[in-house]
Design a protein around this motif. Structure first.
Motif, PDB file in Angstrom:
ATOM      1  N   ARG A 144      30.244  74.574 -35.713  1.00  0.00           N
ATOM      2  CA  ARG A 144      30.512  73.402 -36.531  1.00  0.00           C
ATOM      3  C   ARG A 144      29.201  72.916 -37.135  1.00  0.00           C
ATOM      4  O   ARG A 144      28.170  72.917 -36.486  1.00  0.00           O
ATOM      5  CB  ARG A 144      31.131  72.295 -35.683  1.00  0.00           C
TER       6      ARG A 144
ATOM      7  N   LEU B 216      26.269  70.847 -37.990  1.00  0.00           N
ATOM      8  CA  LEU B 216      25.625  69.678 -37.387  1.00  0.00           C
ATOM      9  C   LEU B 216      24.418  69.225 -38.210  1.00  0.00           C
ATOM     10  O   LEU B 216      23.605  68.423 -37.743  1.00  0.00           O
ATOM     11  CB  LEU B 216      25.172  69.999 -35.949  1.00  0.00           C
TER      12      LEU B 216
ATOM     13  N   LEU C 217      24.252  65.493 -38.505  1.00  0.00           N
ATOM     14  CA  LEU C 217      24.476  64.726 -37.268  1.00  0.00           C
ATOM     15  C   LEU C 217      23.362  63.686 -37.099  1.00  0.00           C
ATOM     16  O   LEU C 217      22.183  64.030 -37.086  1.00  0.00           O
ATOM     17  CB  LEU C 217      24.512  65.670 -36.055  1.00  0.00           C
TER      18      LEU C 217
ATOM     19  N   ARG D 292      29.539  64.978 -31.591  1.00  0.00           N
ATOM     20  CA  ARG D 292      30.477  65.801 -32.373  1.00  0.00           C
ATOM     21  C   ARG D 292      30.911  66.988 -31.514  1.00  0.00           C
ATOM     22  O   ARG D 292      30.074  67.640 -30.898  1.00  0.00           O
ATOM     23  CB  ARG D 292      29.796  66.274 -33.651  1.00  0.00           C
TER      24      ARG D 292
END
Lengths: 380, 380
Positions: free
Chosen positions: B80, B82, B85, B91
């Motif tokens: 995923r 990031l 982030l 997450r």
């Protein structure tokens, strides 16, 4: 607490037989049930040291490395030189990370020219090997095959296994193995028979290669073993501490290296063999630097006074006589052989010197502890 | 069998409190004890779904990635994306190997600019990350810090945590966290307070950052929670199957990828976002190829007829009505919410289609099973 198994915590092909034979205590090892004891530890110890014991060590998972690059890859993974490892030979081969910290201390087996097994202690070597293979572009397949070790250990182990599988097993030397199919009522029990095991006694590990045949193999050995006093057991903490066999992840932590864990002699650094070109492996340079630093912890033996202590639930602090932190006690047992409390401790210098007097609090009371070299040599 | 702990199988700072509160069953997860139930599962389910439950999830270990390359490195580790982030944000970020197989499905937390935690499921991400960092030459330190999550889950979780730690926690949004030091009798309980948890209910995970303060934190929450009906519990299998939260390593095996595990939407493949340049991560190309192959297994829901079954000890074979192998049942529970037997199954095509009629043998008897989409939608 009651151990609950389920799809994430696997049973082995032998779990039900081990339970029926008297196992009441277990741990989890490599996401798999590891029977750890009956209600009669004295009988377990006697079987192991006087006759023979059968252990469900299916949790000792195999990581299979297969493919054109398998030999080159496993040579890079292991700190011990495996370049001359022949088919049919096993070798204890610690693995380190790039900073020289232990990843696992498996036994490596060469199954055929391009297939190897790492018979692992309790860490996800499957992931470690897949990461290194993937990043390095090695042409290998890394898998966990349907293989489940069952151990027969003790002075009569050879008699038991010979009675079950044939006289040929008597010719197997230590850390040698053979592929063998045992015919039984029209079915075959495929296995690798290796002279090895996690005890200071003689013994065999039978690597069952078909998980559906576990109870047949157990029953075969159990029946053949009764005349020789075969008893149910499990990896035996008192005996393995007496003999000093490393328990990776118990005696060590995530920062430990082979030298501090007492298995440095299984690391092949070129500097140890000036006449020979060393092999390239993960952590080699870091281990070389660590060896020259002189600031390392060491795993040493300790003898602790007083009566038999309770089992060690977690590492305990050891202190110098004037109260300074010296390190941690990581294993502890009442030794039947030495009739003493012995343990393994990771100690900072200078406390790791043999003969150092320390203190530890066990079961709420302070006790004296004296360091000693490994393996223990307390027979008087 | 009785679960034996020891230096290799760690207790958590909360183990004794959880046991004293009624926990009698446990598993091992990340080499750490995971309490899994009391003798009253109905009360556990009621607390979780009607009031609030406290869970010792100290086994949910943190793998800390710190250093100049930490953000770049974690972006490469996780399937995923990031890259955006922010500090204070968590997450869910599945990780894959180079062939697209799941390595773990952690929650990633950005603690500060150059420090991240992977709050992991049951596999040695510490080794995986150290291997990738070592082979790739990333300037990061990969460690397991002294951090121990404790979960409060349920509709009254917010009230419990607000009463214990302050009204400010009510403003925390889902998957957001704050560093917080709680003063208690002249001492400090350092923690990260995150709105998250492995249930379909509201809740918090308190990441205790000092293992010596575990009992103080437990007692603080226990006392504050009594007016709201706080009860002891553990990760709840019936509720998590009802809500479909993946149990990595239970619902999946060592060959599973995110798509078959039902978490494919958390994988950021560039092709999913045509306007955006994708991030480079381990397994990206393999996942792309797998998505186009159409031959994949799928994790689907199954509804199984008959009375409440025994707990599932290991994966069970599912068959088509004409006896062909269809896949394996990997999770099973009696659902209080749906008053039905529901489970999760990894099925080959075409058996994974919703509405497929299958058969499974449970407790010695054949039963009918019908596939359904996830999450379950059986409320009538």
């Amino acid at each position: 607490m009651e151990l609950i198994v389920g799809p994430r915590t696997r049973v082995t092909p032998f779990t039900d037989r081990a339970t029926a034979a008297g196992i009441t205590k277990a741990m989890v090892y490599n996401h798999t049930v590891l029977p750890i004891g009956t209600d009669d530890p004295a009988a377990e110890y006697r079987a192991l040291t006087e006759t023979a014991a059968i252990w469900d060590v299916g949790c000792e998972r195999q990581v299979q490395i297969a493919g054109p690059d398998a030999h080159r890859f496993i040579t890079y993974l292991c700190a011990r030189d495996l370049r001359d490892l022949q088919v049919g030979v096993a070798r204890y081969a610690p693995m380190c990370d790039h900073q020289g910290r232990l990843v696992n201390d498996p036994m490596a087996l060469r199954i055929d020219d391009t297939t190897f097994w790492l018979s692992i202690a309790d860490s996800d070597v499957l992931l470690w090997a897949r990461a290194v293979a993937g990043e390095g572009g090695y042409n290998v397949e890394v898998t966990e095959p349907d293989v489940w070790p069952l151990a027969i250990q003790g002075p009569r182990a050879e008699d038991v296994v010979a009675a079950a599988l044939g006289e040929w097993v008597r010719d197997l030397r230590f850390f040698r193995f053979e592929r063998y199919d045992h015919s039984l009522e029209g079915r075959s029990i495929p296995m690798v028979v290796c002279r090895s095991g996690w005890s200071g006694q003689d013994g065999f590990e039978l690597f069952l290669m078909d998980g559906d045949m576990g109870e047949q193999l157990w029953d075969l050995l159990w029946g053949a073993g009764q005349p020789f006093g075969l008893g149910v057991g499990a990896p035996n903490n008192p005996e393995r501490i007496e003999s000093f066999l490393l328990s990776f992840g118990g005696d060590t932590d995530s920062e430990s290296d082979p030298d501090e864990a007492g298995i440095g002699r299984f690391v092949s650094l070129k500097s140890d063999d000036p006449g020979q070109a060393g092999h390239d492996f993960i952590g080699k340079e870091a281990l070389r630097v660590r060896r020259t630093s002189g600031t390392q912890r060491r795993l040493v033996g300790v003898v602790i006074d007083g009566g038999p202590p309770m089992p060690l639930r977690s590492p305990r602090a050891l202190r110098s006589r004037d109260g300074r932190p010296a390190g941690t006690l990581r294993a502890l047992t009442r030794s039947p052989r030495f009739n003493a409390n012995i343990g393994l401790a990771l100690l900072d210098p200078p406390w790791s010197e043999p003969g150092t007097e320390l203190e530890v609090t066990l079961d709420g009371a302070d006790r004296s502890a004296t360091t000693t070299t490994l393996p223990f040599n307390l027979d008087s």
